[in-house]
Every structure is written in C-alpha cells, then in structure tokens.
Design a protein around this motif. Structure first.
Motif, mmCIF file in Angstrom:
data_model
loop_
_atom_site.group_PDB
_atom_site.id
_atom_site.type_symbol
_atom_site.label_atom_id
_atom_site.label_comp_id
_atom_site.label_asym_id
_atom_site.label_seq_id
_atom_site.Cartn_x
_atom_site.Cartn_y
_atom_site.Cartn_z
ATOM 1 N N SER A 162 112.511 93.602 -28.959
ATOM 2 C CA SER A 162 112.014 94.883 -29.470
ATOM 3 C C SER A 162 112.482 95.988 -28.518
ATOM 4 N N ARG A 163 113.608 96.568 -28.832
ATOM 5 C CA ARG A 163 114.226 97.551 -27.943
ATOM 6 C C ARG A 163 114.300 98.907 -28.628
ATOM 7 N N LYS A 164 113.857 99.922 -27.910
ATOM 8 C CA LYS A 164 113.848 101.287 -28.433
ATOM 9 C C LYS A 164 114.149 102.256 -27.300
ATOM 10 N N ARG A 166 112.674 104.831 -25.144
ATOM 11 C CA ARG A 166 111.265 104.979 -24.774
ATOM 12 C C ARG A 166 111.120 106.027 -23.675
ATOM 13 N N PRO A 184 118.376 101.666 -25.681
ATOM 14 C CA PRO A 184 117.157 100.950 -26.068
ATOM 15 C C PRO A 184 116.766 99.907 -25.028
ATOM 16 N N ASP A 207 105.830 107.240 -25.688
ATOM 17 C CA ASP A 207 106.200 106.906 -27.072
ATOM 18 C C ASP A 207 107.588 106.281 -27.086
ATOM 19 N N GLY A 208 107.989 105.864 -28.256
ATOM 20 C CA GLY A 208 109.317 105.325 -28.487
ATOM 21 C C GLY A 208 109.829 105.840 -29.812
ATOM 22 N N THR A 209 111.123 105.799 -30.010
ATOM 23 C CA THR A 209 111.789 106.286 -31.220
ATOM 24 C C THR A 209 111.799 107.807 -31.275
ATOM 25 N N VAL A 210 110.637 108.463 -31.089
ATOM 26 C CA VAL A 210 110.576 109.923 -31.106
ATOM 27 C C VAL A 210 110.850 110.511 -29.729
ATOM 28 N N SER A 211 111.065 109.686 -28.714
ATOM 29 C CA SER A 211 111.196 110.136 -27.337
ATOM 30 C C SER A 211 112.272 111.211 -27.193
ATOM 31 N N VAL A 224 114.967 114.452 -32.070
ATOM 32 C CA VAL A 224 115.024 113.194 -32.819
ATOM 33 C C VAL A 224 114.138 113.307 -34.046
ATOM 34 N N ARG A 225 112.881 113.657 -33.789
ATOM 35 C CA ARG A 225 111.912 113.913 -34.860
ATOM 36 C C ARG A 225 110.989 115.026 -34.396
#
Length: 236
Positions: A162-164, A166, A184, A207-211, A224-225
C-alpha cells in the motif's frame, strides 16, 4: 524576507545533517523553528468559504499585505472540507476532539494531535490531549500516529504494497518537521524515515493521496486535490 530565508535555511540545514540519507530523494523536508516563525492554521476566508487551494490562500493573504512562505495540508476532512477531528485556531476550538471508532486511516488507533503552545510543538496521542489543552493556540488531529515515544505504530506492515504519496509532521524541541514523500511509500517506510533519519520520537500522519506542499523557496506549489485545513507560515 526573513521568514522566507529561515524556511530555506531549514531545508538546507536538513540536507547537511541527513547526508547520504537524503540522497535517495524520496522525501522533501521543511523544518520550522517555532521560536522564530509563527505557524498558523487556515480553513475559510472572511465569508466562510474554504480556501481549498494554496493559490487561493496566498491571494487572500496578499490582499492583507502578507505572503505565504510555507503551507501543507493539515489533516483529514469531510466532503464540506471541515475537519474530521480536532481543530484549534488562534486558541479557539473550532472542531472538537474525535475519539470515536471508525473505518479509515484517521481511526487507526492510536491516532494523534499536532499542537502548538507557548511551550512549543508536540505530537501526542489523541486521548492525552484534553489534559494539555490549556494554552494551546493551534492544534489539528489526524491519524494514525506514525511514532509514539519512538515506537512505530503496531499496525504498520514492513513490506506492505500500500504505497502512496504521504505527508506528516514530527517534532524535535521547538522545531516542527514537515515531510512529504516524492514517491509512493508505505506507512512503515514513512515512520522509519521520521525515526531513523530525522530522529523524531513522535510523528503524526497527516494524509495521503491529497498530500501537497507549498514552498516558494523550493519553487514548489502542489495541487493534487482541493484541501481542508492548511498549516502555513505567512509574513509579516
């Protein structure tokens, strides 16, 4: 200018201290000495509209004669951009501590609170916060804790796939250490970076993905978002 210079020096200092450990370029690190810089939490403008983006926050600050020298997303949030857990700004609690159980990273216990008081910055386990709340001027809750007293979160799996991207925050003395991965990584790798390279004993996942990171000194302003709460340093 002084604030922007201090932020840049923090990055350069890290590069010197970490030596070869920083050469893998997996992470970007910004150190904020809170004896010299004032960290703030931002969420909404004067009309109650969430900023959501670094450029909108920067424009709002510039209208007030200020400039955003550093910013990073400050924790997890709902669809309306309000925080999932505790939010304290200017010494005022705007969202309460959340000790509920639930699904998702925020609720992966132990989770934690990053706070700033006159005594400096701290990362604490969430249930410890009420005893420390007096005198806190800034706080944000997120989860899971990456490190607690030097111990990696027990749920982290060393070889997890599970790599993102972060981001998180650790503390040493009066310095808040903000880290974002540029590739990631899994939770265990991220926690070990705080512990073994940066020598933090306490660190919190934001957080992750939105970092995302905003740093003019690094010629960087990520999008990113759209974001909820934002931690930042602004001059003057």
């Amino acid at each position: 200018m002084r604030r922007r210079l201090a932020l840049l020096l923090g990055v350069l200092l890290f590069a010197g201290l970490a030596g070869l450990a920083a050469a893998d370029q997996r992470f970007t690190v910004v150190k904020i000495d809170l004896r010299k810089e004032r960290l703030e939490l931002f969420l909404r403008d004067d009309a109650g509209v969430p900023f959501k983006r670094f450029d909108r926050l920067d424009a709002w600050l510039k209208e007030r004669g200020r400039q955003l020298g550093f910013a990073m997303n400050a924790g997890m949030y709902h669809e309306d951009f309000s925080p999932v857990g505790l939010l304290v700004r200017g010494g005022r609690e705007e969202s309460p501590l959340n000790l509920a159980d639930g699904a998702g990273n925020f609720f992966l216990k132990p989770n934690g609170v990053f706070l700033v008081s006159d005594a400096g910055p701290r990362v604490v386990e969430s249930s410890e916060y009420p005893a420390l709340a007096k005198g806190v001027r800034l706080a944000t809750q997120s989860g899971p804790l990456l490190l607690r007293r030097g111990v990696v979160h027990p749920a982290f799996i060393p070889h997890s796939d599970s790599r993102k991207i972060r981001n998180g925050v650790g503390v040493i003395g009066h310095t808040a250490i903000f880290v974002i991965s540029d590739v990631p990584v899994n939770f265990h790798e991220f926690a070990l970076y705080f512990r073994d390279v940066l020598h933090c004993r306490d660190a919190l996942y934001l957080d992750g993905t939105v970092s995302a990171l905003h740093s003019p000194s690094l010629h960087r302003s990520d999008f990113v978002r759209e974001l909820g709460p934002i931690l930042g340093v602004a001059s003057p």
